[in-house]
Motif scaffolding. Structure first.
Motif, short mmCIF file in Angstrom:
data_model
loop_
_atom_site.label_atom_id
_atom_site.label_comp_id
_atom_site.label_asym_id
_atom_site.label_seq_id
_atom_site.Cartn_x
_atom_site.Cartn_y
_atom_site.Cartn_z
N LYS A 65 -43.10 16.40 -20.15
CA LYS A 65 -42.32 16.21 -20.37
C LYS A 65 -42.33 14.60 -20.50
N ASP A 66 -43.09 13.92 -18.83
CA ASP A 66 -42.68 12.86 -18.74
C ASP A 66 -43.69 11.64 -19.68
N VAL A 67 -42.40 10.20 -20.36
CA VAL A 67 -43.06 9.90 -21.35
C VAL A 67 -43.39 9.05 -20.94
N ASN A 68 -44.15 8.59 -19.98
CA ASN A 68 -44.45 7.92 -18.99
C ASN A 68 -46.02 8.37 -18.91
N SER A 69 -46.50 9.54 -18.90
CA SER A 69 -47.83 10.02 -18.31
C SER A 69 -48.57 10.25 -19.60
N ILE A 70 -50.22 11.02 -19.50
CA ILE A 70 -51.21 11.12 -19.56
C ILE A 70 -50.89 12.87 -19.60
N GLY A 71 -51.14 13.58 -20.90
CA GLY A 71 -51.11 15.40 -20.52
C GLY A 71 -51.95 15.82 -21.94
N ARG A 72 -51.61 16.99 -21.85
CA ARG A 72 -52.71 17.36 -23.27
C ARG A 72 -52.05 17.10 -23.90
N MET A 73 -53.36 18.05 -24.95
CA MET A 73 -52.44 17.58 -26.94
C MET A 73 -51.50 18.81 -26.72
N GLY A 74 -51.29 18.45 -27.59
CA GLY A 74 -50.19 20.27 -28.17
C GLY A 74 -50.64 20.13 -29.63
N HIS A 75 -50.21 21.37 -30.28
CA HIS A 75 -50.81 22.33 -30.93
C HIS A 75 -50.60 20.77 -33.26
N ASP A 76 -49.62 20.13 -32.71
CA ASP A 76 -49.64 19.23 -33.88
C ASP A 76 -50.44 18.24 -33.51
N ALA A 77 -50.74 17.78 -33.07
CA ALA A 77 -51.71 16.44 -32.54
C ALA A 77 -53.45 17.36 -32.60
N VAL A 78 -53.87 18.52 -32.77
CA VAL A 78 -54.65 18.49 -32.25
C VAL A 78 -54.65 18.96 -34.38
N LEU A 79 -53.97 19.58 -34.80
CA LEU A 79 -53.64 19.50 -36.51
C LEU A 79 -53.16 18.33 -37.13
N ASN A 80 -53.15 17.65 -36.95
CA ASN A 80 -53.58 16.60 -37.34
C ASN A 80 -54.49 15.28 -37.07
N VAL A 81 -55.09 16.48 -35.97
CA VAL A 81 -56.84 14.71 -36.44
C VAL A 81 -57.44 15.86 -37.75
N VAL A 82 -57.62 17.59 -37.38
CA VAL A 82 -58.40 17.79 -38.80
C VAL A 82 -57.05 17.73 -40.07
N LYS A 83 -55.90 17.37 -40.37
CA LYS A 83 -55.34 16.96 -41.96
C LYS A 83 -56.12 15.41 -41.60
N ARG A 84 -55.97 14.67 -41.23
CA ARG A 84 -55.99 12.84 -41.51
C ARG A 84 -57.61 13.22 -42.02
N SER A 85 -58.67 14.21 -41.30
CA SER A 85 -60.27 13.70 -42.00
C SER A 85 -60.34 14.58 -43.55
N GLY A 86 -59.60 15.55 -42.81
CA GLY A 86 -59.49 16.69 -44.48
C GLY A 86 -59.27 15.60 -45.50
N LYS A 87 -58.27 15.40 -45.78
CA LYS A 87 -57.37 14.65 -46.80
C LYS A 87 -58.07 13.23 -46.41
N ALA A 88 -58.45 12.63 -46.19
CA ALA A 88 -59.47 11.06 -46.13
C ALA A 88 -60.81 11.62 -46.87
N CYS A 89 -61.37 12.32 -46.82
CA CYS A 89 -62.50 13.03 -47.30
C CYS A 89 -62.18 13.56 -48.90
N GLY A 90 -61.13 14.01 -48.86
CA GLY A 90 -60.96 14.47 -50.55
C GLY A 90 -60.99 16.07 -50.19
N VAL A 91 -61.45 16.84 -48.65
CA VAL A 91 -61.88 17.89 -48.71
C VAL A 91 -60.66 19.10 -49.44
N ASP A 92 -61.36 19.66 -50.30
CA ASP A 92 -60.32 20.74 -51.27
C ASP A 92 -60.12 22.52 -50.56
N VAL A 93 -59.29 22.52 -49.37
CA VAL A 93 -58.94 23.65 -48.48
C VAL A 93 -57.86 23.57 -48.08
N LYS A 94 -57.16 24.56 -47.48
CA LYS A 94 -55.76 24.15 -47.23
C LYS A 94 -56.30 23.79 -45.33
#
Length: 311
Positions: free
Chosen positions: A217-246
């Motif tokens: 919750k502390d906006v100034n701190s560093i902490g662990r990643m949430g699910h959406d952030a991990v999902l975005n890592v997968v989505k970004r690379s998949g879309k950029a590479c044109g991977v045809d998969v959900k």
């Protein structure tokens, strides 16, 4: 909310179910509770087999898929089993109700080429690229869940294994390949520079900056990643590479299962995935394409194997 329902939710929280699992079970039971009252003006404890069959018909009329309905029925069944154990009810209204026949869903996993392209997409030397490449490498090399990856702590990283905290806080070890080990070592060096003396017990860290996906919750701190952030890592690379998969993190898990089963047995893969039952792992491979099954069958031919051995 119904008192029996409150007691049941408390019970599964005590059993250390994940917050998301508790939330989903609660939503299903409240949905059924409301439908019962709106349709028949009765409470959860008064539902009969007839009422539940009417609810199934209602869900089918709403075009709800069979596997989703089955998930709801399993949740109801567990609730009524709890009521019987607590002497609230004598009989379970789901005893004579069978699960619906589910349609076999063909879920295409990532191919080896797709996996390599997605991992190679993060090719920079800055913190985010190195972190994201390590996340993808970890997901594809171990088959762990998104929440499990987020919860890895520095003290969970060993020379040849990772300690994973799965559903219900059940712990298991997954192997660290030489490839993953090299990537983890590189990431930890970059991570140390990125933190600039700040401390965080979690392996994969981020800030509250745009796209960071910080859980704390502390906006100034560093902490662990949430699910959406991990999902975005997968989505970004998949879309950029044109991977045809959900593009879901779970697709990495399914790919791990199907690829691993080409080299090891079902029981071992099930243990590594953290499944309590082999049937759960089997569902991961039911969608395997026929050509893959045939190819593996040819490679595993007993007579061909014998000829190779003695030739």
């Amino acid at each position: 909310m119904n008192l029996s329902l409150e007691d049941y939710i408390t019970e599964i929280e005590i059993q250390n179910y994940s917050k998301s699992t508790v939330k989903n079970k609660k939503a299903i039971l409240i949905q059924f509770e409301r439908w019962l009252w709106e349709s028949f003006q009765i409470e959860l404890e008064d539902a009969t087999t007839r009422h539940i069959k009417r609810w199934i018909k209602h869900l089918l009329d709403e075009s709800i898929k069979a596997n989703t309905i089955n998930t709801k029925l399993k949740t109801l069944n567990n609730f009524y089993k709890f009521c019987i154990k607590e002497k609230i009810l004598k009989d379970n209204p789901l005893n004579d109700i069978e699960l619906l026949k589910e349609e076999k869903v063909m879920i295409k996993p990532f191919s080896i080429d797709d996996i390599q392209k997605m991992i190679d997409f993060y090719c920079g030397s800055n913190y985010m690229d190195v972190r994201n490449k390590t996340i993808l490498t970890c997901l594809f090399e171990t088959g762990i869940r998104s929440a499990e990856l987020s919860n890895i702590m520095l003290t969970d990283v060993f020379d040849d294994a990772l300690l994973i905290r799965g559903k219900g806080n059940k712990q298991r070890l997954v192997p660290v390949s030489l490839h993953l080990k090299r990537q983890l070592n590189k990431y930890r060096r970059v991570r140390e520079k990125y933190l600039k003396g700040e401390e965080c017990p979690f392996l994969f860290v981020c800030t509250r900056a745009k796209g960071g996906g910080l859980v704390m919750k502390d906006v100034n701190s560093i902490g662990r990643m949430g699910h959406d952030a991990v999902l975005n890592v997968v989505k970004r690379s998949g879309k950029a590479c044109g991977v045809d998969v959900k593009l879901l993190v779970h697709s990495c898990r399914r790919s791990y299962a199907q690829i691993s089963l080409g080299h090891t047995d079902l029981y071992t893969v099930s243990r590594l995935l953290g499944h309590n039952q082999l049937a759960t792992t089997e569902r991961y491979i039911q969608s395997m394409e026929d050509k893959t099954v045939l190819e593996r069958g040819r490679n595993a031919s007993p007579l061909t194997t014998l000829r190779k051995k003695y030739s």
